[in-house]
Design an enzyme around this catalytic site. Structure first.
Site, PDB file in Angstrom:
ATOM      1  N   LYS A 123      48.657  49.891 -18.396  1.00 38.93           N
ATOM      2  CA  LYS A 123      49.931  50.092 -17.697  1.00 38.93           C
ATOM      3  C   LYS A 123      51.028  49.187 -18.224  1.00 38.93           C
ATOM      4  O   LYS A 123      52.187  49.585 -18.292  1.00 38.93           O
ATOM      5  CB  LYS A 123      49.768  49.868 -16.196  1.00 38.93           C
ATOM      6  N   LYS A 206      42.394  61.242 -18.887  1.00 40.42           N
ATOM      7  CA  LYS A 206      42.176  61.427 -17.453  1.00 40.42           C
ATOM      8  C   LYS A 206      43.282  62.320 -16.859  1.00 40.42           C
ATOM      9  O   LYS A 206      44.435  62.189 -17.260  1.00 40.42           O
ATOM     10  CB  LYS A 206      42.230  60.034 -16.801  1.00 40.42           C
ATOM     11  N   LYS A 209      48.583  61.737 -12.177  1.00 42.28           N
ATOM     12  CA  LYS A 209      49.888  62.128 -11.643  1.00 42.28           C
ATOM     13  C   LYS A 209      51.021  61.644 -12.533  1.00 42.28           C
ATOM     14  O   LYS A 209      52.140  62.131 -12.427  1.00 42.28           O
ATOM     15  CB  LYS A 209      50.070  61.651 -10.187  1.00 42.28           C
TER      16      LYS A 209
HETATM   17  P1  TYM Z   1      44.691  55.825  -7.470  1.00 39.37           P
HETATM   18  O1  TYM Z   1      45.750  55.947  -6.450  1.00 39.37           O
HETATM   19  O2  TYM Z   1      45.069  55.821  -8.904  1.00 39.37           O
HETATM   20  O3  TYM Z   1      43.618  56.976  -7.272  1.00 39.37           O
HETATM   21  C1  TYM Z   1      43.019  57.191  -6.002  1.00 39.37           C
HETATM   22  C2  TYM Z   1      41.571  57.591  -6.161  1.00 39.37           C
HETATM   23  O4  TYM Z   1      41.467  58.775  -6.957  1.00 39.37           O
HETATM   24  C3  TYM Z   1      40.566  58.543  -8.032  1.00 39.37           C
HETATM   25  N1  TYM Z   1      41.040  59.291  -9.193  1.00 39.37           N
HETATM   26  C4  TYM Z   1      40.272  60.105  -9.905  1.00 39.37           C
HETATM   27  N2  TYM Z   1      38.976  60.447  -9.776  1.00 39.37           N
HETATM   28  C5  TYM Z   1      38.475  61.321 -10.655  1.00 39.37           C
HETATM   29  N3  TYM Z   1      39.207  61.847 -11.678  1.00 39.37           N
HETATM   30  C6  TYM Z   1      40.512  61.533 -11.846  1.00 39.37           C
HETATM   31  N4  TYM Z   1      41.233  62.068 -12.825  1.00 39.37           N
HETATM   32  C7  TYM Z   1      41.093  60.616 -10.919  1.00 39.37           C
HETATM   33  N5  TYM Z   1      42.330  60.091 -10.801  1.00 39.37           N
HETATM   34  C8  TYM Z   1      42.276  59.275  -9.734  1.00 39.37           C
HETATM   35  C9  TYM Z   1      40.625  57.041  -8.283  1.00 39.37           C
HETATM   36  O5  TYM Z   1      39.467  56.585  -8.947  1.00 39.37           O
HETATM   37  C10 TYM Z   1      40.738  56.519  -6.874  1.00 39.37           C
HETATM   38  O6  TYM Z   1      39.457  56.441  -6.268  1.00 39.37           O
HETATM   39  N6  TYM Z   1      43.613  50.974  -7.355  1.00 39.37           N
HETATM   40  C11 TYM Z   1      43.400  52.230  -6.670  1.00 39.37           C
HETATM   41  C12 TYM Z   1      43.860  52.223  -5.230  1.00 39.37           C
HETATM   42  C13 TYM Z   1      43.277  51.148  -4.383  1.00 39.37           C
HETATM   43  C14 TYM Z   1      41.956  51.069  -3.910  1.00 39.37           C
HETATM   44  C15 TYM Z   1      41.900  49.886  -3.114  1.00 39.37           C
HETATM   45  C16 TYM Z   1      40.823  51.862  -4.064  1.00 39.37           C
HETATM   46  C17 TYM Z   1      43.954  50.070  -3.910  1.00 39.37           C
HETATM   47  N7  TYM Z   1      43.127  49.294  -3.124  1.00 39.37           N
HETATM   48  C18 TYM Z   1      40.728  49.492  -2.493  1.00 39.37           C
HETATM   49  C19 TYM Z   1      39.657  51.455  -3.429  1.00 39.37           C
HETATM   50  C20 TYM Z   1      39.605  50.287  -2.653  1.00 39.37           C
HETATM   51  C21 TYM Z   1      44.171  53.300  -7.403  1.00 39.37           C
HETATM   52  O7  TYM Z   1      45.110  53.043  -8.111  1.00 39.37           O
HETATM   53  O8  TYM Z   1      43.777  54.552  -7.148  1.00 39.37           O
END
Ligand code: TYM
Length: 344
Positions: A123, A206, A209
């Site tokens: 990032k 991947k 969004k």
């Molecule tokens: P974020 O917002 O990027 O994504 C949310 C969840 O969706 C999953 N995900 C995917 N899974 C499969 N294939 C994909 N292409 C894909 N894109 C996204 C992510 O693995 C995630 O589970 N850092 C985290 C948010 C967060 C969090 C936490 C998660 C903040 N605090 C505490 C768990 C526990 C994030 O950016 O997810």
């Protein structure tokens, strides 16, 4: 004399996970995360799901769009089957204990740990000097999200694995530094056929969004026509579908579409291939479209309906924040005591 610290030896199984309201929800978020959150809802005593708005602002967010995306994400959770009576559903900034515990963890985590994070490197890119300090500290806030609830299980997609390892390292170091057994060593739950949903335009990337190409992803707000068009145009290779998993080796786009099918149908990749092995993509894609539309259209319809009454969504978030704080407040208080804050 040093105070004797009470040390709980076992932790009640408790699920926590979060999603950033930094744009619309994708099929990757749904299959890799939300759908699995719904499955876990009935299986654990407590499930806590969070819209992590403080994480979202580690990169620039337009305030109006952030507010909209937070409410829409809440609608997405509910439309997918998260029941606010069964799970705690709230936005992170409403529970200040997350940020307070994150500060403590900023003082536990080491610079070297953070510098190794691949998400930080991706990032921040080449211009690390210009990235926000929040983006660098992001994983410590994530550890705080989880550990402020003493959560034991965290369902996520594969891309979050390294952050969860860091969460474990922070809990271990805190417990060691202060000679307590206060924070649980959290288990990542990365399971199922779609823990890494890939771009429809490039099987090595991947689904995200933030991809500039809308054709690369299915958005949870896409209508039936859009879903069908995106699947029809999805990149594939010239061969037909294999009957065995080995036949997907070296064929990332084929593997991705089969994984998506399996996850949407709640079955295994083996079972899908037993059914569709031998088909051409021109035959398989309409089947996938039909399944995707059948599963996703009711969710997007319900999301749109819920978004017509944002007052109702805000009430759900109010209640969730209140319930979350009830758990978080004593954990923060105890953490402050352990660390040595007067008056905690
Ligand atoms: P974020 O917002 O990027 O994504 C949310 C969840 O969706 C999953 N995900 C995917 N899974 C499969 N294939 C994909 N292409 C894909 N894109 C996204 C992510 O693995 C995630 O589970 N850092 C985290 C948010 C967060 C969090 C936490 C998660 C903040 N605090 C505490 C768990 C526990 C994030 O950016 O997810």
């Amino acid at each position: 004399m040093t105070e004797v610290v009470q040390t709980p030896s076992a932790f009640t199984p408790r699920v926590f996970s979060g999603i950033q309201p930094s744009g619309g929800l994708t099929l990757g978020n749904y299959l890799g995360a939300i759908k699995r959150f719904v499955d876990m809802q009935g299986q654990y005593d407590q499930t806590i799901y969070c819209m992590v708005d403080l994480h979202a602002i580690t990169v620039w967010q337009d305030p109006e769009k952030l507010r909209h995306a937070t409410r829409e994400l809440c609608a997405g959770f509910i439309a997918s089957g998260i029941d606010p009576k069964q799970s705690i559903l709230f936005n992170q900034s409403r529970v200040p204990e997350h940020a307070q515990l994150a500060w403590i963890f900023n003082c536990v985590a080491r610079m070297g740990w953070m510098q190794r994070m691949t998400q930080w490197k991706d990032k921040a890119g080449k211009n690390q000097q210009n990235a926000s300090l929040g983006l660098f500290a992001y994983p410590a806030l994530m550890a705080a999200d989880i550990l402020i609830y003493h959560a034991t299980h965290v369902p996520v997609g594969e891309d979050q694995k390294q952050h969860l390892e860091l969460t474990r390292d922070i809990a271990i170091k805190f417990n060691n530094d202060f000679k307590v057994d206060f924070f649980p060593i959290t288990e990542p739950v990365i399971e199922g056929a779609a823990t890494r949903v890939m771009s429809l335009r490039d099987g090595s990337k991947k689904m995200s969004k933030s991809d500039p190409s809308d054709a690369s992803r299915i958005n949870m707000t896409d209508d039936a026509d859009k879903i069908a068009t995106k699947i029809r145009k999805a990149k594939t290779d010239p061969d037909g579908l294999p009957s065995e998993v080995d036949g997907l080796e070296g064929r990332p786009e084929a593997r991705n579409l089969v994984n998506i099918y399996a996850a949407l149908a709640d079955t295994s990749v083996e079972a899908v291939l037993a059914e569709v092995g031998g088909l051409q993509f021109s035959e398989f894609k309409p089947k996938l479209s039909e399944l995707a539309v059948a599963k996703l259209a009711p969710i997007s319809g319900e999301m749109a309906r819920l978004m017509q009454d944002t007052g109702e969504i805000d009430k759900i978030l109010d209640l969730g924040a209140e319930q979350a704080r009830e758990i978080a407040t004593p954990v923060l208080k105890r953490t402050y005591e352990i660390v040595g804050m007067v008056g905690a």
